[in-house]
Motif scaffolding. Structure first.
Motif, PDB file in Angstrom:
ATOM      1  N   ARG A  50      -8.502  15.520   9.719  1.00 17.26           N
ATOM      2  CA  ARG A  50      -8.229  16.518   8.750  1.00 17.26           C
ATOM      3  C   ARG A  50      -7.308  15.704   7.664  1.00 17.26           C
ATOM      4  O   ARG A  50      -7.306  16.120   6.328  1.00 17.26           O
ATOM      5  CB  ARG A  50      -7.038  17.571   9.412  1.00 17.26           C
ATOM      6  CG  ARG A  50      -8.137  18.509  10.194  1.00 17.26           C
ATOM      7  CD  ARG A  50      -7.314  19.887  10.803  1.00 17.26           C
ATOM      8  NE  ARG A  50      -6.245  19.338  11.567  1.00 17.26           N
ATOM      9  CZ  ARG A  50      -6.281  19.284  12.877  1.00 17.26           C
ATOM     10  NH1 ARG A  50      -7.399  19.477  13.634  1.00 17.26           N
ATOM     11  NH2 ARG A  50      -5.286  19.102  13.628  1.00 17.26           N
ATOM     12  N   THR A  51      -6.530  14.893   7.955  1.00 18.07           N
ATOM     13  CA  THR A  51      -5.348  14.064   7.077  1.00 18.07           C
ATOM     14  C   THR A  51      -6.453  13.483   6.004  1.00 18.07           C
ATOM     15  O   THR A  51      -6.059  13.507   4.924  1.00 18.07           O
ATOM     16  CB  THR A  51      -4.511  13.249   7.707  1.00 18.07           C
ATOM     17  OG1 THR A  51      -3.695  13.744   8.603  1.00 18.07           O
ATOM     18  CG2 THR A  51      -3.752  12.319   6.765  1.00 18.07           C
ATOM     19  N   LEU A  52      -7.391  12.755   6.434  1.00 16.00           N
ATOM     20  CA  LEU A  52      -8.357  11.756   5.617  1.00 16.00           C
ATOM     21  C   LEU A  52      -9.039  12.859   4.741  1.00 16.00           C
ATOM     22  O   LEU A  52      -9.177  12.581   3.483  1.00 16.00           O
ATOM     23  CB  LEU A  52      -9.117  11.196   6.588  1.00 16.00           C
ATOM     24  CG  LEU A  52      -8.797   9.967   7.429  1.00 16.00           C
ATOM     25  CD1 LEU A  52      -9.616   9.544   8.199  1.00 16.00           C
ATOM     26  CD2 LEU A  52      -8.295   8.937   6.443  1.00 16.00           C
TER      27      LEU A  52
ATOM     28  N   TYR B 207     -11.405  11.972   1.611  1.00 21.71           N
ATOM     29  CA  TYR B 207     -12.440  11.320   2.322  1.00 21.71           C
ATOM     30  C   TYR B 207     -13.296  12.265   3.118  1.00 21.71           C
ATOM     31  O   TYR B 207     -12.968  13.325   3.307  1.00 21.71           O
ATOM     32  CB  TYR B 207     -11.802  10.179   3.142  1.00 21.71           C
ATOM     33  CG  TYR B 207     -10.900   9.184   2.516  1.00 21.71           C
ATOM     34  CD1 TYR B 207     -11.581   8.139   1.795  1.00 21.71           C
ATOM     35  CD2 TYR B 207      -9.674   9.154   2.463  1.00 21.71           C
ATOM     36  CE1 TYR B 207     -10.986   6.833   1.287  1.00 21.71           C
ATOM     37  CE2 TYR B 207      -9.216   8.195   1.684  1.00 21.71           C
ATOM     38  CZ  TYR B 207      -9.677   7.102   0.937  1.00 21.71           C
ATOM     39  OH  TYR B 207      -9.024   6.267   0.336  1.00 21.71           O
ATOM     40  N   HIS B 208     -14.305  11.731   3.718  1.00 17.74           N
ATOM     41  CA  HIS B 208     -15.252  12.503   4.244  1.00 17.74           C
ATOM     42  C   HIS B 208     -15.434  12.076   5.593  1.00 17.74           C
ATOM     43  O   HIS B 208     -16.087  11.098   5.975  1.00 17.74           O
ATOM     44  CB  HIS B 208     -16.770  12.721   3.610  1.00 17.74           C
ATOM     45  CG  HIS B 208     -17.758  13.474   4.764  1.00 17.74           C
ATOM     46  ND1 HIS B 208     -18.929  12.928   4.873  1.00 17.74           N
ATOM     47  CD2 HIS B 208     -17.715  14.771   5.023  1.00 17.74           C
ATOM     48  CE1 HIS B 208     -19.553  13.889   5.573  1.00 17.74           C
ATOM     49  NE2 HIS B 208     -18.915  14.705   5.450  1.00 17.74           N
TER      50      HIS B 208
ATOM     51  N   SER C  35     -15.285   2.522   7.214  1.00 16.32           N
ATOM     52  CA  SER C  35     -15.022   3.479   5.874  1.00 16.32           C
ATOM     53  C   SER C  35     -15.959   2.824   4.780  1.00 16.32           C
ATOM     54  O   SER C  35     -16.174   1.615   4.829  1.00 16.32           O
ATOM     55  CB  SER C  35     -13.914   3.889   5.281  1.00 16.32           C
ATOM     56  OG  SER C  35     -13.901   4.492   4.225  1.00 16.32           O
ATOM     57  N   ASP C  36     -16.905   3.539   4.069  1.00 18.42           N
ATOM     58  CA  ASP C  36     -17.686   2.981   3.086  1.00 18.42           C
ATOM     59  C   ASP C  36     -16.936   3.281   1.639  1.00 18.42           C
ATOM     60  O   ASP C  36     -17.475   2.949   0.675  1.00 18.42           O
ATOM     61  CB  ASP C  36     -19.012   3.605   3.091  1.00 18.42           C
ATOM     62  CG  ASP C  36     -19.310   4.918   2.914  1.00 18.42           C
ATOM     63  OD1 ASP C  36     -18.402   5.715   2.626  1.00 18.42           O
ATOM     64  OD2 ASP C  36     -20.370   5.435   3.191  1.00 18.42           O
ATOM     65  N   GLY C  37     -15.656   3.844   1.805  1.00 18.58           N
ATOM     66  CA  GLY C  37     -15.012   4.255   0.506  1.00 18.58           C
ATOM     67  C   GLY C  37     -15.042   5.688   0.503  1.00 18.58           C
ATOM     68  O   GLY C  37     -14.226   6.241  -0.069  1.00 18.58           O
ATOM     69  N   ARG C  38     -15.904   6.471   0.991  1.00 16.19           N
ATOM     70  CA  ARG C  38     -15.859   7.999   1.302  1.00 16.19           C
ATOM     71  C   ARG C  38     -16.150   8.494   2.369  1.00 16.19           C
ATOM     72  O   ARG C  38     -15.320   9.340   2.909  1.00 16.19           O
ATOM     73  CB  ARG C  38     -17.002   8.379   0.203  1.00 16.19           C
ATOM     74  CG  ARG C  38     -17.033  10.179   0.061  1.00 16.19           C
ATOM     75  CD  ARG C  38     -18.229  10.422  -0.777  1.00 16.19           C
ATOM     76  NE  ARG C  38     -18.137  12.004  -0.957  1.00 16.19           N
ATOM     77  CZ  ARG C  38     -18.625  12.725   0.155  1.00 16.19           C
ATOM     78  NH1 ARG C  38     -19.310  12.300   1.045  1.00 16.19           N
ATOM     79  NH2 ARG C  38     -18.307  14.408   0.091  1.00 16.19           N
TER      80      ARG C  38
ATOM     81  N   PHE D  76       0.737  -1.145  -0.045  1.00 12.68           N
ATOM     82  CA  PHE D  76      -0.001   0.128   0.075  1.00 12.68           C
ATOM     83  C   PHE D  76       1.017   1.174  -0.156  1.00 12.68           C
ATOM     84  O   PHE D  76       0.849   1.906   0.910  1.00 12.68           O
ATOM     85  CB  PHE D  76      -1.011   0.005   1.203  1.00 12.68           C
ATOM     86  CG  PHE D  76      -1.776  -1.213   1.316  1.00 12.68           C
ATOM     87  CD1 PHE D  76      -2.926  -1.383   0.488  1.00 12.68           C
ATOM     88  CD2 PHE D  76      -1.492  -2.375   2.270  1.00 12.68           C
ATOM     89  CE1 PHE D  76      -3.583  -2.694   0.621  1.00 12.68           C
ATOM     90  CE2 PHE D  76      -2.170  -3.471   2.154  1.00 12.68           C
ATOM     91  CZ  PHE D  76      -3.231  -3.390   1.724  1.00 12.68           C
ATOM     92  N   PRO D  77       1.522   1.626  -0.992  1.00  7.70           N
ATOM     93  CA  PRO D  77       2.389   2.690  -1.186  1.00  7.70           C
ATOM     94  C   PRO D  77       1.597   4.052  -1.018  1.00  7.70           C
ATOM     95  O   PRO D  77       2.372   5.026  -0.555  1.00  7.70           O
ATOM     96  CB  PRO D  77       3.003   2.631  -2.660  1.00  7.70           C
ATOM     97  CG  PRO D  77       1.975   1.596  -3.300  1.00  7.70           C
ATOM     98  CD  PRO D  77       1.528   0.685  -2.422  1.00  7.70           C
ATOM     99  N   ASP D  78       0.386   3.957  -1.318  1.00 10.45           N
ATOM    100  CA  ASP D  78      -0.487   5.215  -1.058  1.00 10.45           C
ATOM    101  C   ASP D  78      -1.233   5.124   0.324  1.00 10.45           C
ATOM    102  O   ASP D  78      -2.125   6.253   0.182  1.00 10.45           O
ATOM    103  CB  ASP D  78      -1.500   5.389  -2.143  1.00 10.45           C
ATOM    104  CG  ASP D  78      -0.647   5.630  -3.601  1.00 10.45           C
ATOM    105  OD1 ASP D  78       0.523   6.554  -3.696  1.00 10.45           O
ATOM    106  OD2 ASP D  78      -0.850   4.899  -4.506  1.00 10.45           O
ATOM    107  N   ALA D  79      -1.002   4.375   1.155  1.00  7.54           N
ATOM    108  CA  ALA D  79      -1.639   4.509   2.355  1.00  7.54           C
ATOM    109  C   ALA D  79      -1.663   5.775   3.064  1.00  7.54           C
ATOM    110  O   ALA D  79      -0.555   6.642   3.007  1.00  7.54           O
ATOM    111  CB  ALA D  79      -1.028   3.286   3.175  1.00  7.54           C
ATOM    112  N   VAL D  80      -2.594   5.839   4.089  1.00 10.80           N
ATOM    113  CA  VAL D  80      -2.627   6.875   5.024  1.00 10.80           C
ATOM    114  C   VAL D  80      -1.868   6.598   6.291  1.00 10.80           C
ATOM    115  O   VAL D  80      -2.267   5.501   6.592  1.00 10.80           O
ATOM    116  CB  VAL D  80      -3.860   7.526   5.113  1.00 10.80           C
ATOM    117  CG1 VAL D  80      -4.021   8.714   6.309  1.00 10.80           C
ATOM    118  CG2 VAL D  80      -4.849   8.223   3.719  1.00 10.80           C
TER     119      VAL D  80
END
Length: 272
Positions: free
Chosen positions: A239-241, A246-247, A223-226, A203-207
């Protein structure tokens, strides 16, 4: 990047009998008073939040003498209509496994009983779009590594074992969460060095979350994807998400945190 929500089906259990009577994780302290009515109110807000986001919410009936049943994620792990059952490490929670088994069998799911200790979705996460469909599985404190192979055979998906090394993060779902069908958010120091390398590769793009938010149960999210439902104490992670598209949807589960869990611990996903 535009994030897309996908309708989900969840299983929750009301904290009707919630209290802290014993110690099986670093967060529990029987000397700290628990307000069960407040826990029920907070849980109700979580249930209504998930339903308000358009998700199906099913309920498991709580049973007297099982105060941790509210942490419904631990009772099984479900992929493609197959429920791989749980076998709890501690005897205080052992009877929960049968309650979950009855739920799945009565509802017509294919239920696979375990032969080794595993604590359901507490130590398993599924990402259907990651590398063709991937299960992440934690070990080190609760779930035994033999359960990883058993889950792979039961569910027909490759399993990646990840070692947890900090007792504050005794389940995988306290240290890592799926944000969508292909990506995750996690706290690196909860994992061994080798497991951190595996996560970076997969997961190179992981948070990546800081310890402050991880210790506030920020990774114990749904999370439901958003829409990302997470603890109100984790404003930094929220804030990072948000910056990642994401919401964040904050909910207060401070009372249930006294038992060592937050949002995700209360929610099992029913993947048909």
């Amino acid at each position: 990047m535009e994030r897309l929500a996908r309708q989900r089906s969840y299983l929750l259990c009301p904290p009707t009998h919630f209290t802290v009577e014993y110690v099986i994780n670093p967060w529990m302290d029987p000397d700290i008073a628990v307000d069960t009515a407040h826990a029920v109110a907070q849980w109700t807000d979580l249930r209504d939040t998930l339903a308000g986001l358009g998700h199906e919410v099913c309920e498991l009936a709580p049973e007297p003498g099982l105060p941790d049943m509210v942490f419904a994620a631990n009772g099984a792990f479900v992929v493609d209509g197959v429920a791989y059952g749980a076998q709890f490490k501690y005897p205080q929670r052992a009877a929960e496994a049968k309650a979950h088994q009855r739920f799945y069998e009565d509802a017509g799911w294919r239920f696979v009983p375990p032969t080794v200790v595993n604590e359901g979705e507490g130590d398993f996460a599924y990402l259907p779009a990651a590398h063709g469909g991937l299960i992440l599985a934690g070990f080190g404190f609760r779930t035994e590594t033999d359960a990883h192979g058993e889950a792979q055979e039961a569910l027909g998906r490759p399993v990646i074992s990840l070692k947890l090394v900090d007792p504050h993060f005794y389940h995988l779902d306290t240290a890592l969460a799926a944000l969508d069908d292909g990506n995750v958010v996690y706290y690196p120091a909860a994992f061994s060095d080798s497991s951190q390398r595996v996560l970076r590769q997969l997961f190179p793009d992981a948070v990546v979350a800081p310890r402050e938010d991880a210790m506030a149960f920020g990774l114990n999210l749904v999370s439901d994807g958003r829409n990302v439902v997470l603890n109100t104490e984790c404003a930094g992670l929220a804030r990072t998400l948000a910056a990642a598209g994401y919401h964040p949807v904050p909910v207060d589960l401070s009372e249930l945190k006294k038992g060592g869990g937050s949002v995700k611990c209360c929610v099992a996903e029913l993947r048909r």
